[in-house]
Design an enzyme around this catalytic site. Structure first.
Site, PDB file in Angstrom:
ATOM      1  N   LYS A 176       0.825  -1.214   0.000  1.00 55.04           N
ATOM      2  CA  LYS A 176       0.000   0.000   0.000  1.00 55.04           C
ATOM      3  C   LYS A 176       0.856   1.258   0.000  1.00 55.04           C
ATOM      4  O   LYS A 176       0.438   2.305  -0.480  1.00 55.04           O
ATOM      5  CB  LYS A 176      -0.948   0.013   1.199  1.00 55.04           C
ATOM      6  CG  LYS A 176      -2.090  -0.954   1.059  1.00 55.04           C
ATOM      7  CD  LYS A 176      -3.225  -0.632   2.017  1.00 55.04           C
ATOM      8  CE  LYS A 176      -4.414  -1.531   1.782  1.00 55.04           C
ATOM      9  NZ  LYS A 176      -5.492  -1.327   2.726  1.00 55.04           N
ATOM     10  N   LYS A 181     -10.383  -3.974  -4.668  1.00 58.34           N
ATOM     11  CA  LYS A 181     -11.221  -2.807  -4.973  1.00 58.34           C
ATOM     12  C   LYS A 181     -10.383  -1.624  -5.411  1.00 58.34           C
ATOM     13  O   LYS A 181     -10.903  -0.673  -5.998  1.00 58.34           O
ATOM     14  CB  LYS A 181     -12.160  -2.448  -3.807  1.00 58.34           C
ATOM     15  CG  LYS A 181     -11.561  -2.506  -2.427  1.00 58.34           C
ATOM     16  CD  LYS A 181     -12.631  -2.344  -1.331  1.00 58.34           C
ATOM     17  CE  LYS A 181     -12.103  -2.815   0.020  1.00 58.34           C
ATOM     18  NZ  LYS A 181     -13.042  -2.853   1.092  1.00 58.34           N
ATOM     19  N   LYS A 204      -4.260 -10.460  -6.763  1.00 53.03           N
ATOM     20  CA  LYS A 204      -5.553 -10.728  -6.117  1.00 53.03           C
ATOM     21  C   LYS A 204      -6.590  -9.721  -6.595  1.00 53.03           C
ATOM     22  O   LYS A 204      -6.239  -8.583  -6.944  1.00 53.03           O
ATOM     23  CB  LYS A 204      -5.412 -10.730  -4.592  1.00 53.03           C
ATOM     24  CG  LYS A 204      -5.331  -9.377  -3.983  1.00 53.03           C
ATOM     25  CD  LYS A 204      -5.552  -9.345  -2.485  1.00 53.03           C
ATOM     26  CE  LYS A 204      -5.560  -7.856  -2.145  1.00 53.03           C
ATOM     27  NZ  LYS A 204      -5.559  -7.455  -0.822  1.00 53.03           N
TER      28      LYS A 204
END
Ligand code: TYM
Length: 327
Positions: free
Chosen positions: A112, A196, A193
């Site tokens: 992230k 969103k 993966k």
């Protein structure tokens, strides 16, 4: 004693089929067997910049989806993390217990934070808050997708460290992951993966995608080079991912689905998968629309917060005493 289940989802962006198959669907299955607490983790959401009015709406969107997939507020406690201040309090105490080195090893933080000019300290200490969420409720079992495994292992380590240093306080939680489906992959790249936050909306099915969008996304999903519908995650990761999804939304075993497409190409398989998804998601979407417009959500979340506060307070009394905090 009935076992205690805890899990949470961030109210950021549209909830995906990955979130549903890896986590939400298990939440529903567990509510009949355990005393379940399901949280909307808005404090985790703000580790990344969020638009305040959008965040407020997304909290209600996610609460509506919790109900639409079948969570029953009579059976499960549904609540918003920031409504229970004990999460922040225990989160801080656990930040003082966790090591910088442990946090630096978290792959989710690395992913992230990658390429960002500035990363909040909250994104770094995020796993301590997640450990607090789980430990506050003396949880036995935490249903999550595979990407949360490392955070769960750290939670267990922190619980053991705390108990050893301060005396028995926390239940040591176990992770619960489904065998197939704990890592649903992207439709455009089976090595990533489903997420969103992927900039390509075609990479994921969103829970509220209209039927035609679902059909189109599945028809465009990448497949593997030969034309055989076969389950082989190593050699055929794209088709194996679609088979996993097919199996989970139809409650058929992967072997049954493979047998049904013996001698047929990808065309029929993808067409039927699109229809199976529409059939599975349409009733959820209809319930969602009713619930989201009912005006009932706020009241339900208040009731959930009251129950969660009472349970968390019992743990916090012991924690403060054991750590030596307070007047
Ligand atoms: P979050 O909001 O990113 O995801 C919610 C749940 O969905 C699972 N998931 C998937 N499962 C299968 N395939 C995928 N492609 C996929 N993508 C996501 C996640 O593993 C997760 O179970 N840190 C957590 C939220 C959290 C939490 C907690 C979870 C905060 N406190 C305490 C459990 C217990 C997160 O960001 O999940």
């Amino acid at each position: 004693m009935t076992s205690r289940v805890f899990s949470g989802i961030q109210p950021t962006g549209q909830i995906t089929l990955g979130n549903y198959l890896g986590a939400l669907k298990q939440f529903v299955a567990l509510q009949d067997q355990a005393d379940a607490f399901y949280c909307i983790v808005d404090m985790h959401a703000i580790t990344m910049p969020q638009d305040p009015s959008q965040l407020k709406e997304r909290i209600k969107d996610l609460a509506s989806l919790y109900l639409a997939v079948g969570l029953d507020p009579q059976k499960s406690t549904l609540f918003v993390q920031s409504d229970v201040s004990a999460h922040s309090e225990l989160g801080w105490i656990l930040q003082c217990l966790v090591h910088m080195g442990e946090l630096s090893r978290m792959t989710q933080f690395k992913e992230k934070g990658e390429g960002k000019e500035a990363v909040s300290a909250g994104l770094f200490t995020y796993p301590a808050l997640m450990a607090a969420d789980i430990l506050l409720y003396q949880s036995h079992l935490v249903p999550v997708g595979e990407d949360q495994k490392q955070h769960l292992e750290l939670t267990r380590d922190l619980a053991i460290r705390f108990n050893t240093r301060f005396g028995d306080t926390f239940t040591i939680p176990d992770i619960m992951m489904i065998k197939q489906g704990a890592r649903i992959m992207s439709l455009d790249d089976p090595s990533k993966k489903m997420s969103k936050s992927n900039p390509n909306p075609g990479s994921r099915i969103e829970m509220l995608d209209p039927p035609d969008v679902i059909r189109k996304k599945i028809s465009r999903a990448v497949t593997d080079s030969d034309r055989v519908v076969r389950f082989d995650p190593e050699e055929k990761p794209a088709v194996s991912n679609l088979l996993t999804i097919f199996s989970l939304v139809t409650d058929k075993s992967i072997e049954e689905v493979v047998a049904a497409y013996d001698g047929k190409g990808y065309g029929d398989f993808k067409k039927d998968l699109g229809e199976a998804l529409v059939a599975h998601l349409s009733p959820i979407q209809n319930r969602y629309a009713e619930i989201r417009n009912s005006g009932e959500i706020e009241r339900l979340l208040q009731l959930g917060a009251e129950k969660a506060r009472a349970t968390a307070a019992t743990t916090m009394d012991i924690v403060r005493q054991h750590v030596g905090l307070g007047s």
